[in-house]
Every structure is written in C-alpha cells, then in structure tokens.
Design an enzyme around this catalytic site. Structure first.
Site, mmCIF file in Angstrom:
data_model
loop_
_atom_site.group_PDB
_atom_site.id
_atom_site.type_symbol
_atom_site.label_atom_id
_atom_site.label_comp_id
_atom_site.label_asym_id
_atom_site.label_seq_id
_atom_site.Cartn_x
_atom_site.Cartn_y
_atom_site.Cartn_z
ATOM 1 N N TYR A 18 1.634 5.808 -7.367
ATOM 2 C CA TYR A 18 1.040 4.473 -7.248
ATOM 3 C C TYR A 18 2.016 3.417 -7.778
ATOM 4 C CZ TYR A 18 -2.282 0.663 -7.503
ATOM 5 O OH TYR A 18 -2.901 -0.563 -7.328
ATOM 6 N N HIS A 22 4.167 0.413 -5.571
ATOM 7 C CA HIS A 22 4.032 -1.016 -5.881
ATOM 8 C C HIS A 22 5.352 -1.670 -6.304
ATOM 9 C CE1 HIS A 22 -0.238 -0.416 -5.352
ATOM 10 N NE2 HIS A 22 -0.281 -1.737 -5.210
ATOM 11 N N TYR A 41 -1.851 -13.021 -8.249
ATOM 12 C CA TYR A 41 -2.437 -11.690 -8.110
ATOM 13 C C TYR A 41 -1.651 -10.694 -8.948
ATOM 14 C CZ TYR A 41 -4.242 -7.545 -5.580
ATOM 15 O OH TYR A 41 -4.825 -6.351 -5.233
ATOM 16 N N TRP A 76 -1.682 -0.811 5.025
ATOM 17 C CA TRP A 76 -1.461 -0.663 3.578
ATOM 18 C C TRP A 76 -2.579 0.156 2.954
ATOM 19 C CZ3 TRP A 76 2.438 -1.210 0.311
ATOM 20 C CH2 TRP A 76 2.162 -1.173 -1.059
#
Length: 106
Positions: A18, A22, A41, A76
């Site tokens: 993960y 990113h 964000y 995504w």
C-alpha cells in the site's frame, strides 16, 4: 469549505505494498482528484492497518460523485482493492463514510 475525515482498514499483509503504490500515484489520478474538487488530501497509515483519510472540498457529495464517474478512479480502485479489508461487494472508497466533526480550532 468542508473538512472530511474517514477511516478504512488496510490488510496487515499488504501494508508495505500500500505504501509503495502511494509513492507512485498516477498523475491522471491526481489530476482527477483535483478536478473533482479534492484539496489538501492526505492519507495516514497506522502499523495495524488503520487508514485515516482527510480532505477539504466545497461539496463532498459532489466531489465523490465526480470521482465515481471518472474512468481513472475505476482503474485505481481495482488496482488498490487487494490492499483493503472489506465486506463482500464493498469498494474501498465506497466504504469511506465521513466521520462527524466535533471540534475544529481555526
């Protein structure tokens, strides 16, 4: 401006993957988020897999609606799906119900 915070759960065996994914968020995904009105964000990940998301937007429902119709977001979400703990049929961002804000220091 709405401030939105949400929680998700990343599988413990997928934490490193993960993080790696990113580090290389697709440019077109970043462009879609910006175009949909997602600002400031951030994602925060705890070692047990708890994921905290935070964003600011003028209209969260509209911003999510725009992302739900973005083709890059569909790709995504499919790419990221194996990283999340979730119930049968859930999609990761669909399970991201905003938390109620109870205090804000401006």
């Amino acid at each position: 401006m709405q401030r939105v915070c949400f929680l998700l759960k990343v599988r413990k065996d997928r934490l490193e993957e993960y993080r790696l994914r990113h580090e290389k968020v697709w440019a077109e995904m970043q462009e879609a988020l910006t175009a949909a009105g997602w600002h400031n964000y951030s994602l925060f990940l705890r070692e047990d897999g708890l994921l905290v998301g935070y964003l600011e937007t003028e209209d969260y429902d509209r911003a999510r609606e725009l992302m739900d119709t973005a083709e890059v977001n569909t790709r995504w979400q499919e790419y990221m799906a194996d990283c999340f703990e979730r119930e049968e049929g859930d999609v990761p961002h669909g399970a991201a119900h905003p938390l109620a804000e109870v205090f804000h220091l401006a």
